[in-house]
Design a protein around this motif. Sequence first.
Motif, PDB file in Angstrom:
ATOM      1  N   ASN A 157       0.282  -1.292   0.242  1.00 21.48           N
ATOM      2  CA  ASN A 157      -0.064  -0.156  -0.167  1.00 21.48           C
ATOM      3  C   ASN A 157       0.714   1.293  -0.002  1.00 21.48           C
ATOM      4  N   GLU A 158       1.990   1.172   0.310  1.00 27.58           N
ATOM      5  CA  GLU A 158       2.943   2.185   0.136  1.00 27.58           C
ATOM      6  C   GLU A 158       3.941   2.150  -1.365  1.00 27.58           C
ATOM      7  N   ASP A 159       3.871   1.371  -2.305  1.00 30.48           N
ATOM      8  CA  ASP A 159       4.340   1.392  -3.454  1.00 30.48           C
ATOM      9  C   ASP A 159       5.559   0.954  -3.327  1.00 30.48           C
ATOM     10  N   GLY A 160       6.349   0.303  -2.781  1.00 31.06           N
ATOM     11  CA  GLY A 160       6.712  -0.775  -2.266  1.00 31.06           C
ATOM     12  C   GLY A 160       7.906  -1.417  -3.791  1.00 31.06           C
ATOM     13  N   VAL A 161       7.129  -1.653  -4.309  1.00 29.74           N
ATOM     14  CA  VAL A 161       7.769  -2.081  -5.802  1.00 29.74           C
ATOM     15  C   VAL A 161       8.042  -1.483  -6.573  1.00 29.74           C
ATOM     16  N   ALA A 162       7.558   0.296  -6.406  1.00 27.52           N
ATOM     17  CA  ALA A 162       8.026   1.487  -7.788  1.00 27.52           C
ATOM     18  C   ALA A 162       8.878   1.456  -6.777  1.00 27.52           C
ATOM     19  N   ILE A 163       9.240   1.683  -5.912  1.00 27.68           N
ATOM     20  CA  ILE A 163      10.683   2.550  -4.605  1.00 27.68           C
ATOM     21  C   ILE A 163      11.587   1.662  -4.887  1.00 27.68           C
ATOM     22  N   VAL A 164      11.857   0.599  -4.954  1.00 27.65           N
ATOM     23  CA  VAL A 164      12.874  -0.295  -5.589  1.00 27.65           C
ATOM     24  C   VAL A 164      13.151   0.165  -6.738  1.00 27.65           C
ATOM     25  N   ILE A 165      11.829  -0.383  -7.775  1.00 30.11           N
ATOM     26  CA  ILE A 165      12.549  -0.586  -9.409  1.00 30.11           C
ATOM     27  C   ILE A 165      13.080   1.772  -9.660  1.00 30.11           C
ATOM     28  N   GLU A 166      11.839   2.970  -8.963  1.00 28.86           N
ATOM     29  CA  GLU A 166      13.593   3.738  -9.458  1.00 28.86           C
ATOM     30  C   GLU A 166      14.827   4.056  -8.643  1.00 28.86           C
ATOM     31  N   ARG A 167      15.393   3.328  -7.997  1.00 23.55           N
ATOM     32  CA  ARG A 167      16.742   3.398  -7.111  1.00 23.55           C
ATOM     33  C   ARG A 167      17.464   2.395  -8.218  1.00 23.55           C
ATOM     34  N   ILE A 168      16.371   1.743  -8.832  1.00 18.38           N
ATOM     35  CA  ILE A 168      17.295   0.456  -9.728  1.00 18.38           C
ATOM     36  C   ILE A 168      17.432   1.323 -11.138  1.00 18.38           C
ATOM     37  N   LEU A 169      16.724   2.302 -11.653  1.00 16.85           N
ATOM     38  CA  LEU A 169      17.415   2.678 -12.908  1.00 16.85           C
ATOM     39  C   LEU A 169      17.823   4.117 -12.143  1.00 16.85           C
ATOM     40  N   ALA A 170      17.676   4.355 -11.206  1.00 17.29           N
ATOM     41  CA  ALA A 170      18.932   5.383 -11.062  1.00 17.29           C
ATOM     42  C   ALA A 170      20.414   4.931 -10.858  1.00 17.29           C
ATOM     43  N   GLU A 171      20.140   3.734 -10.151  1.00 14.45           N
ATOM     44  CA  GLU A 171      21.603   3.179 -10.202  1.00 14.45           C
ATOM     45  C   GLU A 171      22.087   2.612 -11.890  1.00 14.45           C
ATOM     46  N   GLN A 172      20.739   2.967 -12.564  1.00 13.58           N
ATOM     47  CA  GLN A 172      21.959   2.003 -13.858  1.00 13.58           C
ATOM     48  C   GLN A 172      21.503   3.197 -14.681  1.00 13.58           C
ATOM     49  N   LEU A 173      21.265   4.318 -14.547  1.00 12.32           N
ATOM     50  CA  LEU A 173      21.557   5.589 -15.684  1.00 12.32           C
ATOM     51  C   LEU A 173      22.949   6.344 -15.246  1.00 12.32           C
TER      52      LEU A 173
END
Length: 289
Positions: free
Chosen positions: A273-289
């Motif tokens: 309910n706190e968008d836990g998946v989105a939080i990690v995806i955003e972090r993964i994208l920040a790491e790889q860009l």
Amino acid sequence: MTSATRRPETPASTVPTRLIATDLDGTLLHDDKTVSARTIAALAAAEQAGIEVFFVTGRPARWMDVVSDHVHGHGLAICGNGAAVVDLHGGPGAHRFVKVRELAPDIALDVIQLLRAAAPGTVCAVERTFGLHLEPGYPLMHMEPPEIVSPAEKLLAKDALDADQPVLKVLAFHPEMDPDDFLTVARTAIGTRANVTRSSPSALLEISGPGVSKASTLELCCAERGIAPEEVAAFGDMPNDVEMLTWAGRSYAMGNAHPAAVAAASGRTAPNNEDGVAIVIERILAEQL
């Protein structure tokens, strides 16, 4: 691939993520079964960055319309705990089966009879590719009315209605047992004849063909794409996610996860309910860009 032994996580900086595999209920979806705008944006950004998105769920393929509508048709879905792979890119009403890993009807019936003996009072349902068929007394807990109500012996007979459709899984419900106790009893009784897991808060088990799980089907799909476990980030919350969380190089149990999922994962994230998946995806994208 059935091991539940957690492999050490590979440092994210050395192996970029090429595929995201996420459970739906209790993980990607909020409790009201919606997908937040933040999550939709994160999934779209992942695909735009060249990261494949797989939804990996216990849901049957025909329940994917609402999800693909929410997420604009992104990705592929591994449905029925690994029993089917469905292409969602065509949008609602245009889904296409890519792979089916069926449960043989004779094994399904054998498993049901073993469960009846081990846990008297068990009632079952049979999930085929295009319909759900119930035994008398099975509770109406799903998203659709049953097509047939009959004892399992008739549901699984060679001349049964829809007998030409593969059996994806058997659902087994007990009205009184503790859910984890029911799972333990069932696994002991069934052994290697089939794969037994659960994702519901009630005493509802999900039974697939031997060796069929979210993890084993995900592994097949990744091998076809030349994607290694270390290149996969997985998300889940229940016992039916354990093998997948164990197999993936990076895996995250939700803040609301069952203890078995927490033990299997290499990391944790916020609740569904706190968008836990989105939080990690955003972090993964920040790491790889």
